[in-house]
Design a protein around this motif. Structure first.
Motif, short mmCIF file in Angstrom:
data_model
loop_
_atom_site.label_atom_id
_atom_site.label_comp_id
_atom_site.label_asym_id
_atom_site.label_seq_id
_atom_site.Cartn_x
_atom_site.Cartn_y
_atom_site.Cartn_z
N MET A 214 0.83 -1.19 0.00
CA MET A 214 0.00 0.00 0.00
C MET A 214 0.88 1.26 0.00
O MET A 214 0.58 2.21 -0.71
CB MET A 214 -0.93 0.00 1.21
N ARG A 215 1.94 1.18 0.80
CA ARG A 215 2.87 2.31 0.85
C ARG A 215 3.56 2.49 -0.50
O ARG A 215 3.70 3.60 -0.99
CB ARG A 215 3.89 2.09 1.97
N ASP A 216 3.98 1.40 -1.12
CA ASP A 216 4.63 1.49 -2.43
C ASP A 216 3.68 2.06 -3.48
O ASP A 216 4.10 2.87 -4.32
CB ASP A 216 5.13 0.11 -2.88
N TRP A 217 2.44 1.67 -3.45
CA TRP A 217 1.47 2.20 -4.41
C TRP A 217 1.32 3.71 -4.23
O TRP A 217 1.24 4.45 -5.21
CB TRP A 217 0.11 1.54 -4.24
N GLU A 218 1.30 4.14 -2.98
CA GLU A 218 1.17 5.57 -2.71
C GLU A 218 2.41 6.31 -3.23
O GLU A 218 2.29 7.37 -3.86
CB GLU A 218 1.00 5.82 -1.21
N ARG A 219 3.58 5.75 -3.01
CA ARG A 219 4.84 6.36 -3.49
C ARG A 219 4.90 6.41 -5.01
O ARG A 219 5.56 7.29 -5.58
CB ARG A 219 6.04 5.60 -2.94
N GLN A 220 4.25 5.47 -5.66
CA GLN A 220 4.25 5.43 -7.13
C GLN A 220 3.20 6.37 -7.72
O GLN A 220 3.02 6.41 -8.93
CB GLN A 220 4.00 4.01 -7.61
N GLY A 221 2.51 7.11 -6.87
CA GLY A 221 1.56 8.09 -7.34
C GLY A 221 0.13 7.60 -7.49
O GLY A 221 -0.71 8.30 -8.05
N LEU A 222 -0.16 6.40 -7.02
CA LEU A 222 -1.51 5.87 -7.13
C LEU A 222 -2.44 6.42 -6.05
O LEU A 222 -3.63 6.15 -6.06
CB LEU A 222 -1.50 4.34 -7.07
N TYR B 132 4.70 0.76 8.51
CA TYR B 132 4.70 1.17 7.10
C TYR B 132 4.06 2.54 6.89
O TYR B 132 3.99 3.02 5.76
CB TYR B 132 3.97 0.13 6.25
N GLY B 133 3.57 3.14 7.97
CA GLY B 133 2.95 4.46 7.85
C GLY B 133 1.64 4.44 7.09
O GLY B 133 1.35 5.35 6.32
N ILE B 134 0.85 3.40 7.31
CA ILE B 134 -0.42 3.25 6.59
C ILE B 134 -1.57 3.63 7.51
O ILE B 134 -1.64 3.20 8.66
CB ILE B 134 -0.59 1.81 6.09
N ASP B 135 -2.48 4.43 6.99
CA ASP B 135 -3.67 4.84 7.73
C ASP B 135 -4.56 3.63 7.95
O ASP B 135 -4.95 2.96 6.99
CB ASP B 135 -4.41 5.90 6.92
#
Length: 117
Positions: free
Chosen positions: A1-9, A39-42
């Motif tokens: 989820m964190r990687d998806w956010e970093r990739q701009g999703l 992971y810093g996920i809400d």
């Protein structure tokens, strides 16, 4: 989820199936909380799915996990509702945010078509 956010999703809500064994494990909710925090996920982006049978066979450990997960802001979903013997009134006892009704339950509740001659 964190990687998806970093990739701009953006922030993506994810549903994860949880077994009845996991729900009964001591410290399960704490483990989930630590993982999300690490992971810093809400927590609001996570929905945990349990089956109706897991809910029906609940014990104190399951009840405690459900309460703790709900307090963290994690959504709880009941999957395959209608495959067991629960009724909707029974669900009031639990912090459930989503109810996924099994297709067999829907088919059972439909009127039987009659034929005209």
């Amino acid at each position: 989820m964190r990687d998806w956010e970093r990739q701009g999703l953006g922030q993506v809500r994810v549903a994860v199936n949880v077994s009845s064994r996991q729900m009964r494990e001591a410290g399960f909710a704490s483990q989930v909380a630590r993982t999300l925090e690490g992971y810093g996920i809400d927590p609001a982006l996570l929905e945990l799915e349990i089956t109706e049978s897991t809910l029906m066979g609940h014990d104190e450990a399951t009840d405690q996990s459900l309460r703790q997960l709900n307090e963290l802001g994690i959504s709880i979903s009941i999957d395959d509702f209608g495959t067991g013997y629960s009724n909707l009134a029974y669900l009031k006892r639990f912090p459930v945010s989503t109810l996924k009704i099994d297709i067999a339950f829907i088919r059972m509740s439909q009127p039987i078509p009659t034929t005209r001659r």
